[in-house]
Design a protein around this motif. Structure first.
Motif, PDB file in Angstrom:
ATOM      1  N   VAL A  86     106.987  71.597 -70.092  1.00 54.38           N
ATOM      2  CA  VAL A  86     107.647  70.359 -70.585  1.00 54.38           C
ATOM      3  C   VAL A  86     108.432  70.060 -69.249  1.00 54.38           C
ATOM      4  CG1 VAL A  86     109.287  69.338 -71.960  1.00 54.38           C
ATOM      5  CG2 VAL A  86     107.857  70.957 -72.907  1.00 54.38           C
ATOM      6  N   LEU A  87     109.210  70.754 -68.698  1.00 53.92           N
ATOM      7  CA  LEU A  87     109.981  70.128 -67.575  1.00 53.92           C
ATOM      8  C   LEU A  87     109.174  69.624 -66.408  1.00 53.92           C
ATOM      9  CD1 LEU A  87     113.181  72.643 -66.687  1.00 53.92           C
ATOM     10  CD2 LEU A  87     113.150  70.213 -67.545  1.00 53.92           C
ATOM     11  N   SER A  88     108.114  70.412 -66.083  1.00 56.27           N
ATOM     12  CA  SER A  88     107.376  69.922 -65.071  1.00 56.27           C
ATOM     13  C   SER A  88     106.682  68.468 -65.149  1.00 56.27           C
ATOM     14  CB  SER A  88     106.149  71.039 -64.625  1.00 56.27           C
ATOM     15  OG  SER A  88     106.926  72.140 -64.271  1.00 56.27           O
ATOM     16  N   GLY A  94     109.567  61.022 -62.978  1.00 54.00           N
ATOM     17  CA  GLY A  94     110.869  60.642 -62.328  1.00 54.00           C
ATOM     18  C   GLY A  94     110.879  61.049 -60.721  1.00 54.00           C
ATOM     19  N   ALA A  95     110.105  61.904 -60.266  1.00 55.99           N
ATOM     20  CA  ALA A  95     109.825  62.119 -58.933  1.00 55.99           C
ATOM     21  C   ALA A  95     109.192  60.665 -58.365  1.00 55.99           C
ATOM     22  CB  ALA A  95     109.167  63.440 -58.497  1.00 55.99           C
ATOM     23  N   LEU A  96     108.331  60.335 -58.753  1.00 53.51           N
ATOM     24  CA  LEU A  96     107.675  59.099 -58.213  1.00 53.51           C
ATOM     25  C   LEU A  96     108.638  58.066 -58.469  1.00 53.51           C
ATOM     26  CD1 LEU A  96     104.013  59.283 -59.954  1.00 53.51           C
ATOM     27  CD2 LEU A  96     104.670  59.505 -57.429  1.00 53.51           C
ATOM     28  N   LEU A  97     109.182  57.721 -59.370  1.00 53.58           N
ATOM     29  CA  LEU A  97     110.484  56.773 -59.473  1.00 53.58           C
ATOM     30  C   LEU A  97     111.519  56.914 -58.334  1.00 53.58           C
ATOM     31  CD1 LEU A  97     110.856  56.396 -63.258  1.00 53.58           C
ATOM     32  CD2 LEU A  97     110.019  54.732 -61.836  1.00 53.58           C
ATOM     33  N   GLY A  98     112.021  58.243 -58.228  1.00 52.57           N
ATOM     34  CA  GLY A  98     112.824  58.402 -57.190  1.00 52.57           C
ATOM     35  C   GLY A  98     112.523  57.859 -55.767  1.00 52.57           C
ATOM     36  N   SER A  99     111.248  58.446 -55.458  1.00 52.09           N
ATOM     37  CA  SER A  99     110.725  58.061 -54.116  1.00 52.09           C
ATOM     38  C   SER A  99     110.713  56.346 -53.772  1.00 52.09           C
ATOM     39  CB  SER A  99     109.506  58.939 -53.852  1.00 52.09           C
ATOM     40  OG  SER A  99     108.171  58.352 -54.843  1.00 52.09           O
ATOM     41  N   LEU A 153     115.402  65.930 -70.095  1.00 52.14           N
ATOM     42  CA  LEU A 153     116.393  66.312 -68.900  1.00 52.14           C
ATOM     43  C   LEU A 153     115.173  66.333 -67.675  1.00 52.14           C
ATOM     44  CD1 LEU A 153     118.538  68.060 -67.770  1.00 52.14           C
ATOM     45  CD2 LEU A 153     117.466  70.016 -68.731  1.00 52.14           C
ATOM     46  N   GLY A 154     114.146  66.715 -67.731  1.00 53.69           N
ATOM     47  CA  GLY A 154     113.001  66.901 -66.860  1.00 53.69           C
ATOM     48  C   GLY A 154     113.063  65.492 -66.072  1.00 53.69           C
ATOM     49  N   LEU A 155     112.994  64.233 -66.936  1.00 50.37           N
ATOM     50  CA  LEU A 155     112.785  62.875 -66.373  1.00 50.37           C
ATOM     51  C   LEU A 155     114.044  62.622 -65.406  1.00 50.37           C
ATOM     52  CD1 LEU A 155     111.394  60.250 -65.896  1.00 50.37           C
ATOM     53  CD2 LEU A 155     112.781  59.632 -68.115  1.00 50.37           C
ATOM     54  N   VAL A 156     115.274  62.886 -65.938  1.00 55.04           N
ATOM     55  CA  VAL A 156     116.663  62.678 -65.132  1.00 55.04           C
ATOM     56  C   VAL A 156     116.563  63.511 -63.901  1.00 55.04           C
ATOM     57  CG1 VAL A 156     118.989  62.705 -65.234  1.00 55.04           C
ATOM     58  CG2 VAL A 156     117.862  61.852 -67.227  1.00 55.04           C
ATOM     59  N   LEU A 157     116.029  64.849 -64.116  1.00 56.08           N
ATOM     60  CA  LEU A 157     116.269  65.809 -62.954  1.00 56.08           C
ATOM     61  C   LEU A 157     115.135  65.311 -61.881  1.00 56.08           C
ATOM     62  CD1 LEU A 157     116.546  69.179 -64.579  1.00 56.08           C
ATOM     63  CD2 LEU A 157     118.230  67.994 -63.408  1.00 56.08           C
ATOM     64  N   GLY A 158     114.062  64.925 -62.333  1.00 52.83           N
ATOM     65  CA  GLY A 158     112.868  64.039 -61.453  1.00 52.83           C
ATOM     66  C   GLY A 158     113.468  63.073 -60.761  1.00 52.83           C
ATOM     67  N   VAL A 159     114.239  62.104 -61.118  1.00 54.16           N
ATOM     68  CA  VAL A 159     114.543  60.828 -60.690  1.00 54.16           C
ATOM     69  C   VAL A 159     115.578  61.335 -59.565  1.00 54.16           C
ATOM     70  CG1 VAL A 159     115.916  58.774 -60.815  1.00 54.16           C
ATOM     71  CG2 VAL A 159     113.883  59.456 -62.513  1.00 54.16           C
ATOM     72  N   GLY A 162     113.850  63.527 -56.471  1.00 53.82           N
ATOM     73  CA  GLY A 162     112.856  62.598 -55.732  1.00 53.82           C
ATOM     74  C   GLY A 162     113.679  61.455 -55.054  1.00 53.82           C
ATOM     75  N   LEU A 163     114.586  61.093 -55.284  1.00 50.66           N
ATOM     76  CA  LEU A 163     115.388  60.073 -54.775  1.00 50.66           C
ATOM     77  C   LEU A 163     116.436  60.657 -53.452  1.00 50.66           C
ATOM     78  CD1 LEU A 163     117.044  57.305 -54.414  1.00 50.66           C
ATOM     79  CD2 LEU A 163     118.599  58.158 -56.004  1.00 50.66           C
ATOM     80  N   LEU A 164     116.528  61.822 -53.671  1.00 48.26           N
ATOM     81  CA  LEU A 164     117.542  62.431 -52.751  1.00 48.26           C
ATOM     82  C   LEU A 164     117.035  63.450 -51.789  1.00 48.26           C
ATOM     83  CD1 LEU A 164     120.851  62.774 -54.703  1.00 48.26           C
ATOM     84  CD2 LEU A 164     120.500  61.091 -53.029  1.00 48.26           C
ATOM     85  N   GLY A 165     115.757  63.770 -52.254  1.00 51.05           N
ATOM     86  CA  GLY A 165     115.050  64.856 -51.290  1.00 51.05           C
ATOM     87  C   GLY A 165     115.612  66.121 -51.328  1.00 51.05           C
ATOM     88  N   ILE A 166     116.027  66.497 -52.821  1.00 52.41           N
ATOM     89  CA  ILE A 166     116.402  67.967 -53.104  1.00 52.41           C
ATOM     90  C   ILE A 166     115.538  68.436 -53.909  1.00 52.41           C
ATOM     91  CG2 ILE A 166     118.896  67.493 -52.503  1.00 52.41           C
ATOM     92  CD1 ILE A 166     119.345  66.750 -55.469  1.00 52.41           C
ATOM     93  N   GLY A 167     115.349  69.914 -53.593  1.00 49.22           N
ATOM     94  CA  GLY A 167     114.404  70.683 -54.458  1.00 49.22           C
ATOM     95  C   GLY A 167     114.864  70.674 -56.078  1.00 49.22           C
ATOM     96  N   GLY A 168     113.902  70.836 -56.606  1.00 47.42           N
ATOM     97  CA  GLY A 168     114.279  70.937 -58.336  1.00 47.42           C
ATOM     98  C   GLY A 168     115.361  71.730 -58.787  1.00 47.42           C
ATOM     99  N   PRO A 169     115.217  72.992 -58.051  1.00 45.44           N
ATOM    100  CA  PRO A 169     116.163  74.244 -58.601  1.00 45.44           C
ATOM    101  C   PRO A 169     117.418  73.485 -58.314  1.00 45.44           C
ATOM    102  CG  PRO A 169     114.391  75.319 -57.359  1.00 45.44           C
ATOM    103  CD  PRO A 169     114.203  73.749 -57.103  1.00 45.44           C
ATOM    104  N   VAL A 170     117.770  72.835 -57.356  1.00 44.78           N
ATOM    105  CA  VAL A 170     119.247  72.596 -56.942  1.00 44.78           C
ATOM    106  C   VAL A 170     120.147  71.891 -58.321  1.00 44.78           C
ATOM    107  CG1 VAL A 170     120.749  70.776 -55.661  1.00 44.78           C
ATOM    108  CG2 VAL A 170     118.917  72.250 -54.644  1.00 44.78           C
ATOM    109  N   LEU A 171     119.335  71.083 -59.092  1.00 42.60           N
ATOM    110  CA  LEU A 171     119.677  70.565 -60.142  1.00 42.60           C
ATOM    111  C   LEU A 171     119.408  71.272 -61.435  1.00 42.60           C
ATOM    112  CD1 LEU A 171     119.437  66.768 -59.271  1.00 42.60           C
ATOM    113  CD2 LEU A 171     121.381  68.157 -59.116  1.00 42.60           C
ATOM    114  N   ALA A 172     118.113  71.731 -61.534  1.00 42.65           N
ATOM    115  CA  ALA A 172     117.417  72.557 -62.717  1.00 42.65           C
ATOM    116  C   ALA A 172     118.304  73.740 -63.012  1.00 42.65           C
ATOM    117  CB  ALA A 172     115.888  72.651 -62.620  1.00 42.65           C
ATOM    118  N   VAL A 173     118.568  74.519 -62.179  1.00 42.82           N
ATOM    119  CA  VAL A 173     119.234  75.583 -62.579  1.00 42.82           C
ATOM    120  C   VAL A 173     120.380  75.594 -63.346  1.00 42.82           C
ATOM    121  CG1 VAL A 173     120.172  78.026 -61.659  1.00 42.82           C
ATOM    122  CG2 VAL A 173     117.714  77.122 -60.802  1.00 42.82           C
ATOM    123  N   PRO A 174     121.445  74.878 -62.710  1.00 42.31           N
ATOM    124  CA  PRO A 174     122.738  74.547 -63.505  1.00 42.31           C
ATOM    125  C   PRO A 174     122.520  74.069 -64.872  1.00 42.31           C
ATOM    126  CG  PRO A 174     123.196  74.211 -61.289  1.00 42.31           C
ATOM    127  CD  PRO A 174     121.433  74.162 -61.319  1.00 42.31           C
TER     128      PRO A 174
END
Length: 259
Positions: A86-88, A94-99, A153-159, A162-174
């Motif tokens: 679901v998250l992926s 979100g990742a495409l939007l962020g880029s 949650l996945g959509l928000v994390l993806g945006v 994708g926008l900031l160039g940070i890996g998913g675990p940076v935000l997803a784990v917390p």
């Protein structure tokens, strides 16, 4: 060196930072952000190239991290697979939007946003180590309501990723810990999500010509080695001290990036 517009000393510094970032990725999650921070603060690259190149390095690390946690058993349960799927899938859009949004963001604003994320994640890590986390909601990934919440949650994390160039675990784990997912499972699931975020964000930046492949290889190789080392550390050593050190560093560099 390899066609890079940097001197050897800077390249070696980036390599060292990447290695320790990789350890952080599979030990506690928020490690990849240091690659983005290093590319932003140590090089004159525009924000789009910083984000695009950073994401290119996270594709392979996500694959290796996912295989490692599958091997150790965290990804073999129905719950873990449901969260990861679901998250992926929701992170892709979100990742495409962020880029696509990134080129509209100035380098100074990019630094402010990156600094804000670094400070927030650092604060969350230190708070959790000192006082622990009480989940704000208990999400059941096997129900429709839980899956809908995870999709949002996945959509928000993806945006954001994708926008900031940070890996998913940076935000997803917390974030996952806050919705009741155990720490080690959250790190494992975030590895899977990071594959989708990184792959689609990289594609978006590549279309714009903002992925520096030689730099991605130079940074991505030690990052990959660090991911393997970090996975071993996560299962052998209590990473509490590493978490505190990581949180303190993020809190320290956050304001610097925002200036």
């Amino acid at each position: 060196m390899l066609g890079l517009p940097f001197d050897l000393s800077l390249v070696l510094l980036l390599v060292c930072i990447a290695f320790f970032s990789g350890i952080g990725i599979t030990t506690i999650g928020p490690g990849g952000i240091f690659v983005t921070i290093a590319l932003y603060s140590l090089t004159p690259l525009p924000a789009s190239q910083v984000a695009g190149t950073a994401h290119a390095t996270f594709v392979v690390t996500g694959l290796v991290g996912s295989v490692a946690y599958l091997h150790s058993g965290e990804m073999k349960t129905g719950e873990s697979r449901a969260i990861a799927i679901v998250l992926s899938l929701s992170s892709v859009l979100g990742a495409l939007l962020g880029s696509q949004i990134n080129p509209l963001v100035s380098r100074s604003l990019f630094g402010i946003l990156l600094g804000g994320v670094a400070t927030t994640v650092g604060g969350v890590i230190l708070y959790r180590e000192r006082r622990g986390f009480t989940p704000i909601v208990d999400v059941d990934p096997l129900t429709r309501e839980g899956q809908a919440a995870l999709a949002g949650l996945g959509l928000v994390l993806g945006v954001a990723s994708g926008l900031l160039g940070i890996g998913g675990p940076v935000l997803a784990v917390p974030a996952l810990v806050l919705v009741g997912v155990p720490m080690l499972l959250a790190v494992a699931v975030a590895q899977v999500q990071s594959i989708f975020i990184a792959a689609f964000a990289t594609a978006g930046y590549a279309v714009q010509g903002d992925v520096l492949l030689p730099l991605a290889v130079v940074v991505g190789t030690p990052l990959l080695l660090g991911v393997v080392v970090g996975w071993r550390v996560a299962h052998v050593v209590d990473p509490a001290r590493l978490k505190v050190a990581l949180g303190a560093v993020l809190l320290g560099v956050g304001p610097y990036l925002a200036l």
